[in-house]
Design a protein around this motif. Structure first.
Motif, PDB file in Angstrom:
ATOM      1  N   ARG A  93      13.662 -23.574 -22.998  1.00  0.00           N
ATOM      2  CA  ARG A  93      12.912 -22.353 -22.714  1.00  0.00           C
ATOM      3  C   ARG A  93      13.640 -21.438 -21.722  1.00  0.00           C
ATOM      4  O   ARG A  93      13.376 -20.232 -21.665  1.00  0.00           O
ATOM      5  N   LYS A  94      14.534 -21.996 -20.919  1.00  0.00           N
ATOM      6  CA  LYS A  94      15.209 -21.205 -19.891  1.00  0.00           C
ATOM      7  C   LYS A  94      16.333 -20.334 -20.440  1.00  0.00           C
ATOM      8  O   LYS A  94      16.734 -19.368 -19.782  1.00  0.00           O
ATOM      9  N   TRP A  95      16.842 -20.708 -21.630  1.00  0.00           N
ATOM     10  CA  TRP A  95      18.042 -19.989 -22.074  1.00  0.00           C
ATOM     11  C   TRP A  95      18.016 -19.493 -23.521  1.00  0.00           C
ATOM     12  O   TRP A  95      18.679 -18.504 -23.840  1.00  0.00           O
ATOM     13  N   MET A  96      17.280 -20.149 -24.412  1.00  0.00           N
ATOM     14  CA  MET A  96      17.335 -19.776 -25.822  1.00  0.00           C
ATOM     15  C   MET A  96      16.398 -18.603 -26.088  1.00  0.00           C
ATOM     16  O   MET A  96      15.397 -18.716 -26.806  1.00  0.00           O
ATOM     17  N   LEU A  97      16.743 -17.451 -25.503  1.00  0.00           N
ATOM     18  CA  LEU A  97      15.853 -16.292 -25.541  1.00  0.00           C
ATOM     19  C   LEU A  97      16.408 -15.131 -26.342  1.00  0.00           C
ATOM     20  O   LEU A  97      15.706 -14.147 -26.567  1.00  0.00           O
ATOM     21  N   TRP A 126      13.149 -10.256 -24.591  1.00  0.00           N
ATOM     22  CA  TRP A 126      12.390 -11.172 -25.434  1.00  0.00           C
ATOM     23  C   TRP A 126      12.019 -12.420 -24.645  1.00  0.00           C
ATOM     24  O   TRP A 126      12.694 -12.791 -23.695  1.00  0.00           O
ATOM     25  N   ARG A 127      10.947 -13.051 -25.063  1.00  0.00           N
ATOM     26  CA  ARG A 127      10.538 -14.312 -24.457  1.00  0.00           C
ATOM     27  C   ARG A 127      10.301 -15.351 -25.542  1.00  0.00           C
ATOM     28  O   ARG A 127       9.965 -15.013 -26.688  1.00  0.00           O
ATOM     29  N   MET A 128      10.494 -16.618 -25.203  1.00  0.00           N
ATOM     30  CA  MET A 128      10.254 -17.720 -26.131  1.00  0.00           C
ATOM     31  C   MET A 128       8.812 -18.177 -25.928  1.00  0.00           C
ATOM     32  O   MET A 128       8.471 -18.783 -24.917  1.00  0.00           O
ATOM     33  N   SER A 129       7.971 -17.862 -26.891  1.00  0.00           N
ATOM     34  CA  SER A 129       6.547 -18.141 -26.736  1.00  0.00           C
ATOM     35  C   SER A 129       6.163 -19.539 -27.198  1.00  0.00           C
ATOM     36  O   SER A 129       5.148 -20.088 -26.754  1.00  0.00           O
TER      37      SER A 129
END
Length: 326
Positions: free
Chosen positions: A205-209, A214-217
């Protein structure tokens, strides 16, 4: 690319591969006589090799296995006939079964490996001799020509070293053929942490954005074979775009070296891709390689045109900044 030519000669019952390298002949010899270096290039993309035995002596044997993205295993073995370092070695090359015996119905070939110095570095000439035209045709049908080309073309990276080959180049995209794309990125960090960043949701969640804004929901994953995953992204306020996601299944997991997954765009009828992730560490840096198999050329080109590589570069840079450097 190192490979300059591959020819088959039905009259002489041979297949000959030639390749050129910007490295001394002694360095090229070392790559072919060290099983850990052979592991990195002997199998073509998607079928990485692992040498399980290696006795570099006349009469000695080497054995290896290659594993496909679907978990299929192909085994082979050499018996060393002659050794003249650093110029030449000859082997008997056989397909093996799970017991290490010659696989019934497959040919055994005599193979010559010739290494020569040049002004620019060195050359490899690899000559395979067959007992019959049927044997030559059988091996060609197995995909030996293209497989050999793809395998040996990986050797530049091994000879150069990770940092010399990839440092500072960002995310690199190579079109291998109509359906295969190879993506590489050097990460300044140890392989165990890079693996965890790909398989532990709290780190992912910290990097694959993707791009900024954008945010990883959603980040759900089971990285064991047969396990499922689901990722979703959405734009933050002020950023244009529509939410999207991917889901798939883990097919192969070999921590901390390799993971193979399917990838399907959630909520669509698009065919899935096959994503083969491999990690290799050298001197504290880890090379991330993703081999993507698309269903056809049109799908490949459509996905690349979305700016996928730019999004991956943003994410990898964030991986170094938010996970590795912390």
């Amino acid at each position: 690319m190192p490979v300059t030519d591959i020819t088959t000669d039905p009259d002489a019952l041979t297949m000959t591969l030639t390749a050129e390298f910007a490295a001394p002949v002694e360095r090229l010899w070392a790559a072919f006589t060290d099983p850990r270096q052979l592991d990195r290039f002997w199998g073509p993309p998607g079928w990485p090799a692992t040498f399980t035995a290696f006795d570099l002596s006349v009469g000695g044997r080497a054995e290896y296995q290659m594993t496909s993205p679907q978990g299929e295993v192909s085994r082979g073995g050499w018996e060393f006939l002659t050794i003249d370092a650093p110029h030449r070695f000859d082997v008997l090359d056989s397909f093996l079964n799970g017991d290490g015996e010659v696989l019934e119905g497959t040919p055994t070939m005599r193979v010559e490996f010739h290494f020569a110095a040049t002004e620019a570095g060195s050359t490899l000439t690899n000559i395979t001799h067959f007992d019959s035209l049927e044997a030559l045709e059988q091996v060609v049908e197995f995909g030996a020509v293209e497989g050999s080309r793809l395998a040996i073309n990986q050797l530049d990276l091994v000879l150069a070293g990770l940092r010399a080959f990839a440092q500072g180049k960002g995310t690199q995209v190579e079109l291998l053929d109509d359906t295969h794309v190879r993506i590489t990125r050097l990460i300044e960090g140890p392989i165990d942490l890079v693996w965890r960043a790909h398989t532990e949701p709290e780190l992912t969640r910290k990097w694959m954005l993707g791009p900024d804004g954008w945010r990883m929901s959603v980040c759900e994953m089971d990285p064991t074979p047969g396990g499922r995953y689901r990722y979703e992204w959405e734009p933050i306020e002020g950023t244009e775009g529509e939410a999207f996601g991917f889901d798939g299944e883990t097919l192969v997991s070999e921590p901390p070296r390799r993971a193979v997954t399917t990838e399907h765009m959630t909520g669509t009828d698009y065919p899935p891709t096959l994503n083969d992730l491999t990690l290799y560490e050298e001197d504290g840096a880890t090379l991330v390689t993703v081999l993507i198999e698309y269903p056809d050329r049109e799908t490949r080109d459509m996905v690349l045109a979305t700016g996928m590589a730019d999004g991956m570069e943003s994410s990898y840079a964030r991986l170094e900044r938010e996970v590795i450097a912390v």
